[in-house]
Design an enzyme around this catalytic site. Structure first.
Site, PDB file in Angstrom:
ATOM      1  N   HIS A  31      54.545  54.615  23.754  1.00 25.37           N
ATOM      2  CA  HIS A  31      53.686  55.418  22.877  1.00 25.37           C
ATOM      3  C   HIS A  31      52.338  54.744  22.642  1.00 25.37           C
ATOM      4  CE1 HIS A  31      56.608  58.553  22.053  1.00 25.37           C
ATOM      5  NE2 HIS A  31      57.512  57.619  21.860  1.00 25.37           N
TER       6      HIS A  31
ATOM      7  N   ASP B  59      51.521  54.481  28.724  1.00 25.22           N
ATOM      8  CA  ASP B  59      52.118  55.778  29.025  1.00 25.22           C
ATOM      9  C   ASP B  59      51.462  56.419  30.243  1.00 25.22           C
ATOM     10  OD1 ASP B  59      53.688  55.335  26.861  1.00 25.22           O
ATOM     11  OD2 ASP B  59      52.888  56.953  25.625  1.00 25.22           O
TER      12      ASP B  59
ATOM     13  N   ASP C 107      46.309  59.749  29.135  1.00 26.62           N
ATOM     14  CA  ASP C 107      47.192  59.979  27.998  1.00 26.62           C
ATOM     15  C   ASP C 107      46.394  59.699  26.724  1.00 26.62           C
ATOM     16  OD1 ASP C 107      50.052  60.454  27.022  1.00 26.62           O
ATOM     17  OD2 ASP C 107      49.542  58.595  25.990  1.00 26.62           O
TER      18      ASP C 107
ATOM     19  N   GLU D 121      46.733  59.149  22.236  1.00 31.16           N
ATOM     20  CA  GLU D 121      47.484  59.062  20.990  1.00 31.16           C
ATOM     21  C   GLU D 121      46.629  59.727  19.921  1.00 31.16           C
ATOM     22  OE1 GLU D 121      50.521  58.112  20.973  1.00 31.16           O
ATOM     23  OE2 GLU D 121      50.516  57.291  23.008  1.00 31.16           O
TER      24      GLU D 121
END
Length: 444
Positions: free
Chosen positions: A245, A250, A106, A108
């Site tokens: 988040h 995540d 994942d 960000e």
């Protein structure tokens, strides 16, 4: 009507004044009246007591009960209602089409546009034998200040990123850590687009990993659900209440969702037919649910049985074992046409280059879909940009099927296409008028 209402109000006032007079003048009578009023109030309260259920016996996940109550927002499809199983139980067999060893990742980012925004965090977990054995977690300095919305969403600040490694230093070590493992992600196409854009900017040649998408898995397994975000899945499956988040957490929650859906399907005697496109990492896996070794939409795995006559033209998926399906826009306008066919059957469709005639995108190119000589809708602008070159200039044919009915009761038409090519700028395509006829030309 207004006058009658006022008369009733006056009458009620007179009755109340009379009762007050009786109470003042006759204490004994007043005590009886008060006792009667109290008794009536108790009887009314008992008769209208709300009916409640024992939370211990109600089929609602603990997290949903805690925050939203027995009839909370996320209690309508709790995990134990979908499948009653031991979370640590292994499936009866291994023929579920999914790997036991893989990496879940994942990211960000500073925004949603891969060509303009940057990765600020990478998190991943390595899985062996379906158990997490290692993790990768790093912040990345994007070389720019963060938008306040990103700070609020992730909790990552400019101060946290100051002094962190640049993406060019992180990419080689990360992909070396991933190795040859297949990659799992939620809406993994988003992450892979950022990895590709960052690699291009850093002059790094990234591998083209095999990808699997838990978003697509959820859509295949639970088509009746409206939303398939990671937060929707973790609540529905009873994994957690909120998505953090942050990349590593995540990724770990995505791994739990992946294994939850694997168990769910395995206990029903089926599995997944997961289609990969290792040569184009921007195309995420298309995962279709199969049960009892039968394809979800077709009469048998790899066997096509269209119920109508094949139109003239080259089949764009001929000889291709793995493909994806693309929804046709405007299905609601063509239900009379769709209802002529059994909803469970496969059909031939003809595909032609055309242009949008009305609305916001009037004059923009599209791919028209024709069913038995009748117009059946077209691809959206986005899907047209991904599949335009796959349709020959003279047109082509492909297989299609009818998706599940929507809440409005309309069937959706899904057309088979090869996996998407890189998106093209539709501004390169212009409409050239020739008298009453219109044609489209691709400017290379």
């Amino acid at each position: 009507m207004r006058k009658r209402k006022n008369d009733k109000g006056s009458l009620l006032g007179i009755v109340i004044l009379a009762l007050l007079g009786v109470i003042i003048m006759h204490p004994v009578i007043s005590g009886i009246i008060i006792a009667v009023i109290v008794l009536l109030a108790v009887l009314y309260a008992v008769a209208n007591k709300p009916q409640t259920k024992d939370l211990e016996n109600e089929h609602i996940s603990p997290n949903a009960k805690k925050k939203h109550g027995p009839r909370g927002k996320h209690a309508k499809r709790p995990a134990d209602e979908l499948v009653a199983s031991n979370d640590n139980a292994k499936p009866a067999g291994n023929d579920d089409g999914l790997p036991a060893d893989y990496v879940v990742l994942d990211t960000e980012t500073t925004g949603l546009r891969a060509q303009m925004d940057q990765i600020i965090e990478i998190g991943a977990v390595k899985v062996r034998g379906r158990n997490i054995v290692d993790s990768f977690d790093t912040l990345v300095d994007p070389g720019r200040s963060l938008d306040s919305r990103i700070v609020e969403l992730t909790g990552i600040t400019d101060a946290m990123l100051d002094g962190q490694p640049k993406i060019g230093d992180v990419l080689p070590s990360f992909w070396s850590w991933v190795g040859d493992d297949p990659v799992v992600g939620h809406n993994v196409r988003f992450d892979m687009r950022f990895f590709e854009a960052e690699s291009a900017r850093a002059g790094y040649t990234m591998p083209g990993p095999v990808c699997m998408d838990t978003l697509q898995m959820s859509r295949a397994l639970f088509p009746q659900e409206k939303h398939h975000r990671l937060q929707d899945l973790i609540r529905r499956f009873g994994i957690a209440e909120n998505e953090e988040h942050r990349a590593l957490s995540d990724a770990a929650q995505t791994q739990e969702c992946f294994e939850w859906m694997r168990r769910y399907m395995s206990e029903r005697g089926g599995g997944f037919t997961t289609v990969f496109n290792a040569s184009d990492s921007s195309s995420s896996a298309s995962t279709a649910f199969r049960q009892h070794r039968r394809s979800r939409h077709f009469k048998g795995k790899g066997v096509h049985c269209p119920c109508n006559q094949r139109p003239d033209g080259q089949c764009i998926v001929e000889g291709i074992d793995k493909w994806q399906t693309v929804g046709v826009s405007g299905a609601a306008k063509h239900q009379d046409l769709f209802n002529r066919f059994p909803s469970s059957d496969e059909v031939w469709v003809r595909l032609l280059h055309g242009f949008i005639k009305t609305g916001k995108y009037k004059g923009w190119p599209t791919i028209q879909v024709w069913l038995d000589g009748e117009y059946a809708g077209c691809l959206t602008v986005l899907q047209t940009s991904r599949h335009y070159r796959q349709v020959p200039p003279e047109g082509g044919v492909s297989y299609a099927h009818f998706g599940a009915r929507s809440k409005k009761g309309t069937y959706q038409l899904q057309v088979s296409f090869p996996y998407a090519h890189s998106e093209i700028e539709l501004s390169q395509i212009k409409q050239v008028a020739h008298g009453e006829d219109d044609d489209l030309h691709l400017l290379m």
